[in-house]
Scaffold this motif. Structure first.
Motif, short mmCIF file in Angstrom:
data_model
loop_
_atom_site.label_atom_id
_atom_site.label_comp_id
_atom_site.label_asym_id
_atom_site.label_seq_id
_atom_site.Cartn_x
_atom_site.Cartn_y
_atom_site.Cartn_z
N ALA A 1 0.83 -1.21 0.00
CA ALA A 1 0.00 0.00 0.00
C ALA A 1 0.87 1.26 0.00
O ALA A 1 0.58 2.23 -0.71
N TRP B 1 2.48 1.77 -3.47
CA TRP B 1 1.50 2.29 -4.43
C TRP B 1 1.30 3.79 -4.24
O TRP B 1 1.26 4.55 -5.21
N PHE C 1 3.37 0.31 6.03
CA PHE C 1 2.86 1.28 5.05
C PHE C 1 3.85 2.44 4.91
O PHE C 1 4.19 2.86 3.81
#
Length: 264
Positions: free
Chosen positions: A96, A99, A156
């Motif tokens: 995540a 991205w 993350f």
């Protein structure tokens, strides 16, 4: 105007920084505090954006996580049941974050960079006393749940930025009751291997890696990471923490000046 002496030494900055970054990532985290500025300097004047520089830096430092994970295999034996859920959380969070990085504009990333570095440095300073305090108040049956959730959140951040991610992981393990510094380092390396690994795949898949610099950084970081893992138990942990914290604050200060300071 740069002095001839500094101009002569400049080609050595990236190789030396890459080796030291691999070592720091193994012992305490924060290797990108050295390698990222060196890589940005090496690509100065090129058409490569800061997001691709960040992606290249993460890819280059990943082999150092692999080699040091192998060297830490003995310290992982007490935590075998935690490895799978931690790895899944690291995978999801790292993907995540990677991205989000690739859809961030270069200019916005550069403005975020000093704040990300400062946040990581502050967290590193606070992680040890915070972990000691919470260790006396934690409920043992809840620690693994918070560890898995926290690992997804931290991963993350690692997938997006990376620098200082090791500090946050160490703080998380301290909060959740893992206090042995060598076991913390071993688990940190394993989770970083997964979270950075999936980010590396995403960066390569999207063609955002500058391979000319990446290969030389990767080899040197891997050597530095393995050597540091082999000899880390001889290092004074208090001295190392102070050194890494100092590097973090100095690097953050440099980028605040570089990004927000007066432009000539």
């Amino acid at each position: 105007m740069q002095s001839p002496f500094l101009h002569t030494l400049q080609p050595l900055w990236l190789p030396v920084a890459s080796s030291l970054a691999g070592a720091l990532n193994t012992v305490a985290g924060g290797g990108s505090f050295l390698s990222l500025p060196a890589l940005l300097n090496a690509m100065k004047g090129s058409s490569v954006g800061s997001v691709s520089v960040q992606a290249t830096n993460n890819v280059a430092l990943w082999p150092g996580q692999l080699t040091s994970a192998f060297a830490y295999r003995d310290d992982l034996r007490r935590h075998t049941k935690r490895l799978l859920p931690l790895s899944i959380a690291s995978f999801v969070g790292g993907l995540a974050g990677a991205w989000l990085l690739l859809i961030t504009p270069n200019s916005r990333f550069m403005y975020l960079l000093p704040w990300l570095l400062l946040f990581a440095a502050v967290m590193f300073v606070l992680c040890e006393p915070l972990g000691r305090w919470l260790q006396t108040r934690r409920e043992a049956h809840r620690s693994d749940l918070w560890l898995i959730v926290g690992m997804a959140v931290v991963s993350f951040y690692v997938g997006y930025f990376g620098a200082g991610g090791g500090f946050l992981v160490m703080a998380l393990f301290g909060v959740c009751g893992v206090t042995n510094i060598h076991e913390v380092n071993a688990l940190k390396v394993v989770t970083a291997t997964v979270s950075i690994g999936i980010a590396v795949f995403w960066f390569i898949y999207n063609g955002r890696v500058v391979w000319f610099y990446c290969w030389q950084m990767a080899i040197l970081a891997a050597i530095g990471g393995y050597l540091a893992a082999r000899y880390s138990k001889r290092v004074n942990q208090k001295v190392m923490r102070r050194l890494v914290a100092s590097i973090g604050f100095l690097t953050a200060a440099y980028f605040f000046w570089h990004v927000y300071g007066p432009k000539s």
